[in-house]
Design a protein around this motif. Structure first.
Motif: not given
Length: 129
Positions: A49-53, A76-86
C-alpha cells in the motif's frame, strides 16, 4: 444541483501522481512538468500500500526556495506540507470545500475508508460543478 448532493468521487481526478519521500525535489519538479500538474502526493510504502504522508505543491517549492537558497537535493520533508489533509470519497463537495477553506488549502487528497488514495480534488474541480 447543490454542493450537498454532489459526491467528491464524482468530481475528483483519479489520476494522482505520487512519489516516495526519499525522492529529491528535482525529480518532483520534472514529474510536475511532464504531467502538467501543480502537486504531487508524497507517500510511504507499507507492504503493498501507499500511505499518503504529505503533499508538495508548486507554491511549497517557491516558498521554500524563496526563503533560502535551497539545495535541490534537500529532503522532500523540507518542501512538503504535512500532515496531509484527506477526505472520504463519499463526502459531499460542500464538505470538501469547507475542509479546504478551514485549512487554507486548494487541493485535498481523497481516500477510501482504509486510507488508500483514490483521487485528488482541487478548487477548480468544485467550481466546475
Amino acid at each position: 444541483m447543490s454542493l450537498d448532493s454532489v459526491l467528491v468521487s464524482a468530481i475528483m481526478s483519479k489520476d494522482v501522481k505520487t512519489e516516495v519521500e526519499e525522492q529529491d525535489i528535482g525529480a518532483i519538479c520534472r514529474l510536475m512538468d511532464v504531467n502538467d500538474i501543480g502537486s504531487v502526493v508524497m507517500v510511504k510504502r507499507q507492504d503493498k500500500e501507499q500511505i499518503p504522508v504529505g503533499i508538495i505543491t508548486e507554491r511549497d517549492i517557491v516558498r521554500t526556495l524563496g526563503r533560502k537558497a535551497g539545495d535541490l537535493k534537500e529532503p522532500l520533508t523540507t518542501f512538503m506540507s504535512k500532515p496531509i489533509i484527506t477526505i472520504q470519497s463519499n463526502s459531499s463537495a460542500r464538505e470538501a470545500m469547507q475542509l479546504m477553506n478551514s485549512n487554507h488549502i486548494r487541493r485535498i487528497v481523497v481516500v477510501d475508508p482504509s486510507g488508500k488514495i483514490v483521487g485528488i480534488l482541487t478548487e477548480k474541480d468544485i467550481f466546475r460543478e
